[in-house]
Scaffold this motif. Sequence first.
Motif, PDB file in Angstrom:
ATOM      1  N   VAL A   1      -7.054 -52.629  96.564  1.00 29.64           N
ATOM      2  CA  VAL A   1      -6.628 -52.964  95.208  1.00 29.64           C
ATOM      3  C   VAL A   1      -6.154 -51.695  94.517  1.00 29.64           C
ATOM      4  CG1 VAL A   1      -7.334 -53.884  92.979  1.00 29.64           C
ATOM      5  CG2 VAL A   1      -8.248 -54.885  95.086  1.00 29.64           C
ATOM      6  N   GLN A   2      -4.988 -51.778  93.938  1.00 23.01           N
ATOM      7  CA  GLN A   2      -4.443 -50.625  93.203  1.00 23.01           C
ATOM      8  C   GLN A   2      -4.098 -51.031  91.786  1.00 23.01           C
ATOM      9  OE1 GLN A   2      -1.178 -49.276  95.735  1.00 23.01           O
ATOM     10  NE2 GLN A   2      -2.470 -47.599  96.442  1.00 23.01           N
ATOM     11  N   LEU A   3      -4.472 -50.183  90.861  1.00 19.95           N
ATOM     12  CA  LEU A   3      -4.182 -50.405  89.453  1.00 19.95           C
ATOM     13  C   LEU A   3      -3.519 -49.148  88.912  1.00 19.95           C
ATOM     14  CD1 LEU A   3      -7.646 -51.889  88.426  1.00 19.95           C
ATOM     15  CD2 LEU A   3      -5.569 -53.177  88.904  1.00 19.95           C
ATOM     16  N   MET A   4      -2.375 -49.307  88.281  1.00 14.79           N
ATOM     17  CA  MET A   4      -1.657 -48.143  87.767  1.00 14.79           C
ATOM     18  C   MET A   4      -1.230 -48.397  86.336  1.00 14.79           C
ATOM     19  SD  MET A   4       1.494 -46.015  89.381  1.00 14.79           S
ATOM     20  CE  MET A   4       0.423 -45.526  90.708  1.00 14.79           C
ATOM     21  N   GLU A   5      -1.772 -47.583  85.437  1.00 17.05           N
ATOM     22  CA  GLU A   5      -1.472 -47.717  84.017  1.00 17.05           C
ATOM     23  C   GLU A   5      -0.219 -46.934  83.643  1.00 17.05           C
ATOM     24  OE1 GLU A   5      -6.037 -47.254  84.436  1.00 17.05           O
ATOM     25  OE2 GLU A   5      -4.237 -46.311  85.218  1.00 17.05           O
ATOM     26  N   SER A   6       0.435 -47.393  82.587  1.00 15.43           N
ATOM     27  CA  SER A   6       1.568 -46.672  82.014  1.00 15.43           C
ATOM     28  C   SER A   6       1.682 -47.062  80.554  1.00 15.43           C
ATOM     29  CB  SER A   6       2.863 -47.007  82.759  1.00 15.43           C
ATOM     30  OG  SER A   6       3.153 -48.390  82.655  1.00 15.43           O
ATOM     31  N   GLY A   7       2.505 -46.317  79.825  1.00 13.16           N
ATOM     32  CA  GLY A   7       2.759 -46.660  78.440  1.00 13.16           C
ATOM     33  C   GLY A   7       2.021 -45.824  77.419  1.00 13.16           C
ATOM     34  N   GLY A   8       1.151 -44.958  77.873  1.00 12.98           N
ATOM     35  CA  GLY A   8       0.450 -44.108  76.929  1.00 12.98           C
ATOM     36  C   GLY A   8       1.394 -43.080  76.306  1.00 12.98           C
ATOM     37  N   GLY A   9       0.905 -42.408  75.283  1.00 16.56           N
ATOM     38  CA  GLY A   9       1.714 -41.393  74.626  1.00 16.56           C
ATOM     39  C   GLY A   9       1.126 -41.030  73.289  1.00 16.56           C
ATOM     40  N   SER A  10       1.947 -40.388  72.492  1.00 16.19           N
ATOM     41  CA  SER A  10       1.531 -39.958  71.158  1.00 16.19           C
ATOM     42  C   SER A  10       2.209 -40.817  70.114  1.00 16.19           C
ATOM     43  CB  SER A  10       1.905 -38.489  70.941  1.00 16.19           C
ATOM     44  OG  SER A  10       1.219 -37.668  71.864  1.00 16.19           O
ATOM     45  N   VAL A  11       1.444 -41.189  69.107  1.00 15.56           N
ATOM     46  CA  VAL A  11       1.971 -42.049  68.046  1.00 15.56           C
ATOM     47  C   VAL A  11       1.266 -41.703  66.752  1.00 15.56           C
ATOM     48  CG1 VAL A  11       0.281 -43.873  68.507  1.00 15.56           C
ATOM     49  CG2 VAL A  11       2.493 -44.456  67.456  1.00 15.56           C
ATOM     50  N   GLN A  12       1.939 -41.927  65.647  1.00 15.47           N
ATOM     51  CA  GLN A  12       1.321 -41.661  64.348  1.00 15.47           C
ATOM     52  C   GLN A  12       0.407 -42.812  63.955  1.00 15.47           C
ATOM     53  OE1 GLN A  12       4.599 -40.674  61.647  1.00 15.47           O
ATOM     54  NE2 GLN A  12       3.927 -38.546  61.757  1.00 15.47           N
ATOM     55  N   SER A  13      -0.540 -42.482  63.133  1.00 15.92           N
ATOM     56  CA  SER A  13      -1.456 -43.490  62.627  1.00 15.92           C
ATOM     57  C   SER A  13      -0.670 -44.629  61.982  1.00 15.92           C
ATOM     58  CB  SER A  13      -2.384 -42.843  61.601  1.00 15.92           C
ATOM     59  OG  SER A  13      -3.258 -43.782  61.046  1.00 15.92           O
ATOM     60  N   GLY A  14      -1.070 -45.855  62.300  1.00 16.90           N
ATOM     61  CA  GLY A  14      -0.363 -47.031  61.802  1.00 16.90           C
ATOM     62  C   GLY A  14       0.699 -47.551  62.748  1.00 16.90           C
ATOM     63  N   GLY A  15       1.016 -46.761  63.763  1.00 14.21           N
ATOM     64  CA  GLY A  15       2.046 -47.160  64.705  1.00 14.21           C
ATOM     65  C   GLY A  15       1.529 -48.069  65.799  1.00 14.21           C
ATOM     66  N   SER A  16       2.397 -48.341  66.771  1.00 18.34           N
ATOM     67  CA  SER A  16       2.079 -49.269  67.864  1.00 18.34           C
ATOM     68  C   SER A  16       2.425 -48.661  69.206  1.00 18.34           C
ATOM     69  CB  SER A  16       2.860 -50.577  67.685  1.00 18.34           C
ATOM     70  OG  SER A  16       2.532 -51.234  66.492  1.00 18.34           O
ATOM     71  N   LEU A  17       1.707 -49.113  70.213  1.00 16.62           N
ATOM     72  CA  LEU A  17       1.997 -48.784  71.607  1.00 16.62           C
ATOM     73  C   LEU A  17       1.659 -49.990  72.446  1.00 16.62           C
ATOM     74  CD1 LEU A  17       0.559 -45.192  72.318  1.00 16.62           C
ATOM     75  CD2 LEU A  17       2.957 -45.887  72.428  1.00 16.62           C
ATOM     76  N   ARG A  18       2.339 -50.125  73.564  1.00 19.45           N
ATOM     77  CA  ARG A  18       1.972 -51.154  74.529  1.00 19.45           C
ATOM     78  C   ARG A  18       1.678 -50.502  75.865  1.00 19.45           C
ATOM     79  NH1 ARG A  18       5.345 -56.296  76.969  1.00 19.45           N
ATOM     80  NH2 ARG A  18       6.399 -54.620  78.096  1.00 19.45           N
ATOM     81  N   LEU A  19       0.489 -50.685  76.331  1.00 13.99           N
ATOM     82  CA  LEU A  19       0.086 -50.191  77.636  1.00 13.99           C
ATOM     83  C   LEU A  19       0.334 -51.276  78.680  1.00 13.99           C
ATOM     84  CD1 LEU A  19      -3.337 -48.490  76.820  1.00 13.99           C
ATOM     85  CD2 LEU A  19      -1.024 -47.554  76.653  1.00 13.99           C
ATOM     86  N   SER A  20       0.683 -50.832  79.879  1.00 11.43           N
ATOM     87  CA  SER A  20       0.870 -51.753  80.999  1.00 11.43           C
ATOM     88  C   SER A  20       0.011 -51.290  82.164  1.00 11.43           C
ATOM     89  CB  SER A  20       2.336 -51.789  81.430  1.00 11.43           C
ATOM     90  OG  SER A  20       3.174 -52.216  80.390  1.00 11.43           O
ATOM     91  N   CYS A  21      -0.365 -52.242  82.981  1.00 13.96           N
ATOM     92  CA  CYS A  21      -1.124 -51.931  84.183  1.00 13.96           C
ATOM     93  C   CYS A  21      -0.579 -52.798  85.309  1.00 13.96           C
ATOM     94  CB  CYS A  21      -2.610 -52.185  83.981  1.00 13.96           C
ATOM     95  SG  CYS A  21      -3.605 -51.943  85.465  1.00 13.96           S
ATOM     96  N   ALA A  22      -0.028 -52.140  86.331  1.00  6.36           N
ATOM     97  CA  ALA A  22       0.480 -52.861  87.491  1.00  6.36           C
ATOM     98  C   ALA A  22      -0.643 -53.004  88.511  1.00  6.36           C
ATOM     99  CB  ALA A  22       1.651 -52.107  88.092  1.00  6.36           C
TER     100      ALA A  22
END
Length: 126
Positions: A1-22
């Motif tokens: 089983v392999q799990l690989m995350e992506s989508g992280g980063g830097s964002v200002q307070s109040g902002g949005s991010l979407r993380l993905s995991c394959a």
Amino acid sequence: VQLMESGGGSVQSGGSLRLSCAASGYKTPVYCLGWFRQVPGKPREGVASINSDGDTSYADSVKGRFTIAHDNDKNLLYLQMNSLKLEDTAMYYCAADFRVHRKRDGGPGESDFSYWGQGTQVTVSS
């Protein structure tokens, strides 16, 4: 089983991010997928989980701001994070288990999951 995350980063307070995991390396109709986060020096915290029947759970600290979803066809796990706060800064991990885990309150438990990704860093700044 392999799990690989992506989508992280830097964002200002109040902002949005979407993380993905394959997710790959398994075929089972019964599973539980989760997101966890960890800050150095603190225990890993369960953020959200989703079972194969669509049942979800969330940590109280992210309810109403984060949404977990799973694209079964693509076998991708997502974590949509809105209204991000400074305290959301952490390394985020996805996790998988081949049993259903239901939580009446709060986010998923670390001991319920057998497989883990390497993590993706999320940094929220003011």
